[in-house]
Design a protein around this motif. Sequence first.
Motif, PDB file in Angstrom:
ATOM      1  N   VAL A  19      -1.185  -2.315   7.009  1.00 47.77           N
ATOM      2  CA  VAL A  19      -1.336  -1.450   8.184  1.00 47.77           C
ATOM      3  C   VAL A  19      -0.038  -1.446   8.979  1.00 47.77           C
ATOM      4  CG1 VAL A  19      -2.563  -1.120  10.389  1.00 47.77           C
ATOM      5  CG2 VAL A  19      -3.809  -1.915   8.367  1.00 47.77           C
ATOM      6  N   VAL A  20       0.391  -0.257   9.384  1.00 47.97           N
ATOM      7  CA  VAL A  20       1.472  -0.090  10.340  1.00 47.97           C
ATOM      8  C   VAL A  20       0.779   0.182  11.670  1.00 47.97           C
ATOM      9  CG1 VAL A  20       3.458   1.299  11.038  1.00 47.97           C
ATOM     10  CG2 VAL A  20       3.072   0.797   8.606  1.00 47.97           C
TER      11      VAL A  20
ATOM     12  N   LEU B 104       3.445  -4.948  11.445  1.00 50.43           N
ATOM     13  CA  LEU B 104       3.073  -4.688  10.067  1.00 50.43           C
ATOM     14  C   LEU B 104       2.133  -5.777   9.606  1.00 50.43           C
ATOM     15  CD1 LEU B 104       6.002  -3.220  10.321  1.00 50.43           C
ATOM     16  CD2 LEU B 104       5.362  -2.719   7.978  1.00 50.43           C
ATOM     17  N   LEU B 105       0.960  -5.359   9.159  1.00 52.37           N
ATOM     18  CA  LEU B 105      -0.067  -6.287   8.702  1.00 52.37           C
ATOM     19  C   LEU B 105      -0.200  -6.163   7.197  1.00 52.37           C
ATOM     20  CD1 LEU B 105      -2.839  -5.327  11.315  1.00 52.37           C
ATOM     21  CD2 LEU B 105      -0.842  -6.779  11.639  1.00 52.37           C
TER      22      LEU B 105
ATOM     23  N   GLY C 270      -4.821  -8.583   6.653  1.00 52.76           N
ATOM     24  CA  GLY C 270      -4.864  -8.524   8.105  1.00 52.76           C
ATOM     25  C   GLY C 270      -3.967  -9.512   8.820  1.00 52.76           C
ATOM     26  N   PHE C 271      -3.014 -10.107   8.096  1.00 55.81           N
ATOM     27  CA  PHE C 271      -2.085 -11.048   8.723  1.00 55.81           C
ATOM     28  C   PHE C 271      -0.807 -10.325   9.137  1.00 55.81           C
ATOM     29  CE2 PHE C 271      -4.997 -13.879   6.774  1.00 55.81           C
ATOM     30  CZ  PHE C 271      -4.931 -15.056   7.497  1.00 55.81           C
ATOM     31  N   VAL C 272      -0.239 -10.726  10.268  1.00 57.07           N
ATOM     32  CA  VAL C 272       0.985 -10.112  10.780  1.00 57.07           C
ATOM     33  C   VAL C 272       2.172 -10.615   9.963  1.00 57.07           C
ATOM     34  CG1 VAL C 272       2.500  -9.859  12.777  1.00 57.07           C
ATOM     35  CG2 VAL C 272       0.016  -9.904  13.098  1.00 57.07           C
ATOM     36  N   VAL C 273       2.866  -9.684   9.342  1.00 56.72           N
ATOM     37  CA  VAL C 273       4.016 -10.002   8.507  1.00 56.72           C
ATOM     38  C   VAL C 273       5.324  -9.730   9.249  1.00 56.72           C
ATOM     39  CG1 VAL C 273       5.195  -9.376   6.356  1.00 56.72           C
ATOM     40  CG2 VAL C 273       2.710  -9.557   6.414  1.00 56.72           C
TER      41      VAL C 273
ATOM     42  N   GLU D 221       8.349  -3.131   2.471  1.00 54.96           N
ATOM     43  CA  GLU D 221       8.600  -3.998   1.321  1.00 54.96           C
ATOM     44  C   GLU D 221       8.058  -5.414   1.569  1.00 54.96           C
ATOM     45  OE1 GLU D 221      12.710  -3.829   0.169  1.00 54.96           O
ATOM     46  OE2 GLU D 221      12.573  -1.695  -0.336  1.00 54.96           O
ATOM     47  N   LEU D 222       8.103  -5.861   2.835  1.00 49.75           N
ATOM     48  CA  LEU D 222       7.566  -7.189   3.167  1.00 49.75           C
ATOM     49  C   LEU D 222       6.066  -7.294   2.879  1.00 49.75           C
ATOM     50  CD1 LEU D 222       9.314  -7.988   6.567  1.00 49.75           C
ATOM     51  CD2 LEU D 222       9.772  -9.048   4.343  1.00 49.75           C
ATOM     52  N   VAL D 223       5.370  -6.173   2.952  1.00 54.82           N
ATOM     53  CA  VAL D 223       3.926  -6.190   2.679  1.00 54.82           C
ATOM     54  C   VAL D 223       3.615  -5.680   1.273  1.00 54.82           C
ATOM     55  CG1 VAL D 223       3.199  -6.076   5.079  1.00 54.82           C
ATOM     56  CG2 VAL D 223       3.544  -3.938   3.818  1.00 54.82           C
ATOM     57  N   GLY D 224       4.665  -5.560   0.443  1.00 51.09           N
ATOM     58  CA  GLY D 224       4.461  -5.211  -0.961  1.00 51.09           C
ATOM     59  C   GLY D 224       4.490  -3.742  -1.293  1.00 51.09           C
ATOM     60  N   ILE D 225       4.927  -2.900  -0.362  1.00 46.57           N
ATOM     61  CA  ILE D 225       5.005  -1.455  -0.613  1.00 46.57           C
ATOM     62  C   ILE D 225       6.451  -1.112  -0.971  1.00 46.57           C
ATOM     63  CG2 ILE D 225       4.647   0.851   0.352  1.00 46.57           C
ATOM     64  CD1 ILE D 225       2.079  -0.812   0.188  1.00 46.57           C
TER      65      ILE D 225
END
Length: 173
Positions: A64-65, A142-143, A147-150, A167-171
Motif C-alpha cells: 500500500v502507498v 509504504l506498507l 501491513g508493516f511500514v517499510v 522496490e522495497l516492498v517487492g514491486i
Amino acid sequence: MSTRLVLWTGVGALLLVVVAALGWGLLHARSDPGLLGQAAPEFSVERLDGGGQTSLQELRGQPVVLNFWASWCQPCREEMPLLGHEAVSRQATVHFLGVDTRDTAEAARAFLLAQPVPYPVGQARGGIPSGYQTDGLPTTYLLNSAGFVVAQHRGPLNAALLSRYLELVGIKS
C-alpha cells in the motif's frame, strides 16, 4: 618556547574535547524510527467521493502507498498526478490510499473534482492514529503486503523515488 608549548597543549586539549563530544553524539544519537518495521496502525477513511469507507485492513494482501495530503498544500497538488498515474499503471500489484488531513471535506472534494484520482481518497474516521507523522505534507508511507511500514517519505515524491520505495516492498519497475 613555553608559550608555544602552552598554545599547542591548549589546541590539542580542545581537539580532544571536540573529538570526544562527536564520538559521544554518534553513540548516543537520538533517532526516531517512527513506525518503520512496525505494523501500520489501523484506521479507515470516509471516502470523499461518497463511496463509503476504505480501511487499511481491506487492502491487506498487497503493498500500500499511503499518502497524507491536503488540498491547500502545493507540493501535494504537484505530486497527485504522479500518484494517479502510478495507481493506474500498477493497479494489479499495489494499492494506493489518500488521506486528506488538516483540510475541509468541501475543499478536498473541490480539488478532486478538478483533478480526480483513480484510488480511494478520504478523511480518517476518528482521526489519524498516533504514530503516523504527518506534521509535514505530503507524507507517504509504504506498507508491505502484511501491513508493516517499510518506508516513510516526507515531501513530494517523484517517479524515481516512488519506484525505489516500491522496490522495497517487492514491486519491480
